[in-house]
Scaffold this active site. Structure first.
Site: not given
Ligand code: CP3
Length: 348
Positions: A153, A76, A27, A31, A40
């Site tokens: 999921y 994602d 990550r 944000r 965003r």
């Molecule tokens: O920088 C990185 O690591 C690359 C991109 C990346 C994202 N998600 C971007 C993202 C990666 C590798 C992921 C993997 C991911 N997504 C996982 C596995 C890693 C972990 O954290 O255990 C999981 C479980 C997800 C599912 C997911 N996607 C969740 C639970 C969320 C959060 C929702 C929230 O409101 O915060 C996301 C959204 C997400 N994925 C964001 C990002 C940058 C936030 C989106 C935004 O801008 O609002």
């Protein structure tokens, strides 16, 4: 397309790094970065994911801002649900949601069964990877969810809390649960193969919810399918397994034969190293909450980890999970600078 092989990150994954450990963070594109938040305001998360130039821009941000040693493709783990017939939403503040949800064995047997179709579904991702390979100076990590985490999921319809429906299914109808995991494995292999063909240098599999499984179920529902994915991918592409609950499942994870284990922070890194066979690299495992600590404490925590792994040619410095969205950029930069300046550098 040529692949880099001499980058410190790839050397460490092969156990051949002679210098300070390479560093990158899960990550790292997200944000906490002001430039990401500005984008965003104009685009939804899914629009960002599906527009190759924006994917390339966001993927590159942490390279420019932090100087990390690897980039992770901005995407994602849930995007793969779309070619499986699910619609995916990311509403601000509520996390991801999927519909419909899987409810029965009949739903599993009704899922599409054409893994090759993922190729057409991810033209945007192939274009983003191709663009990044022209501009990036560091290796690019592609990724997917482990089948178990993706299954949670699809069954829960979003991020689970108690995983009641998932476990109820596993305990009451293991046959159809395993048919689901196998289908997701087939799709994941096709998805990762397209990322590799497009040019990613390494793969990470995220089993973010593995820690809710008892060890026997981790072996049967997670490790078994992770091993199948590793076997199906080209040998020369390093594959990293990130399974939360790393310490509890270390033997099962190692038996699934990854090139590297990315560890959460609940087990000491020396203990993990001692428990891993030679030839498997180790990545991790600073508690991401250290990024909220005073700078002096944060730097000291990073240096402590570095000194425990000093001289290990198969170590990649990282967090035990993702960067949280509200940490300060200065804290993340201090962390990366501390690693890059070596374990003995003074804090300023
Ligand atoms: O920088 C990185 O690591 C690359 C991109 C990346 C994202 N998600 C971007 C993202 C990666 C590798 C992921 C993997 C991911 N997504 C996982 C596995 C890693 C972990 O954290 O255990 C999981 C479980 C997800 C599912 C997911 N996607 C969740 C639970 C969320 C959060 C929702 C929230 O409101 O915060 C996301 C959204 C997400 N994925 C964001 C990002 C940058 C936030 C989106 C935004 O801008 O609002």
């Amino acid at each position: 397309m040529t692949r880099t092989t001499t980058a410190p990150f790839l050397q460490a994954l092969r156990g051949q790094n002679g210098g300070t450990p390479p560093v990158w963070l899960m990550r790292q594109a997200g944000r906490y970065l002001p430039a990401y938040r500005r984008l965003r305001e104009r685009y939804t998360f899914l629009e960002l994911c599906k527009t190759p130039e924006l994917v390339a821009a966001v993927t590159t941000m942490p390279i420019d801002v932090l100087g990390v040693d690897a980039a992770i493709l901005f995407a994602d783990i849930l995007l793969l649900a779309e070619p499986l017939g699910f619609s995916l939403r990311f509403d601000d503040g509520t996390g991801p949601s999927l519909s419909p949800t899987l409810q029965s064995a009949a739903d599993v047997d009704g899922l599409p069964n054409d893994p090759a179709a993922v190729n057409a579904a991810f033209d945007y991702m192939k274009a983003a990877i191709a663009e990044l390979k022209c501009t990036l100076q560091v290796p690019l990590v592609g990724f997917a969810a482990a089948p178990f985490t993706l299954a949670t999921y699809l069954i829960e319809g979003g991020t689970g809390r108690d995983f009641k429906r998932t476990k109820q299914w596993l305990f009451s109808d293991p046959d159809s649960f395993h048919r689901l995991l196998q289908r997701l494995t087939d799709y994941t292999v096709a998805y990762l193969q397209l990322q590799i063909r497009a040019g990613v240098d390494a793969i990470q599999l995220f089993d973010s919810w593995a820690h809710v499984l008892a060890p026997e179920h981790f072996a049967a529902c997670s490790a078994r399918y992770l091993a199948a994915i590793r076997r199906a991918l080209p040998k020369d592409i390093p594959v990293i397994f990130f399974c939360r609950g790393t310490g509890a499942y270390l033997n099962e994870i190692a038996a699934a034969a990854p090139n590297a284990v990315s560890a959460d922070w609940t087990t000491e890194i020396r203990q993990l190293r001692a428990g891993l066979p030679a030839g498997i690299a180790l990545q991790g495992n600073l508690d991401p909450a250290w990024l909220y600590a005073p700078p002096v404490e944060l730097a000291a925590a990073a240096r402590s980890l570095l000194s425990q792994m000093a001289g290990d040619p198969a170590y990649v410095f990282s967090l035990g999970h993702g960067v949280l969205p509200d940490v300060s950029v200065d804290a993340v930069r201090l962390l990366v600078d501390t690693v890059k300046s070596g374990a003995t550098a003074a804090v300023i």
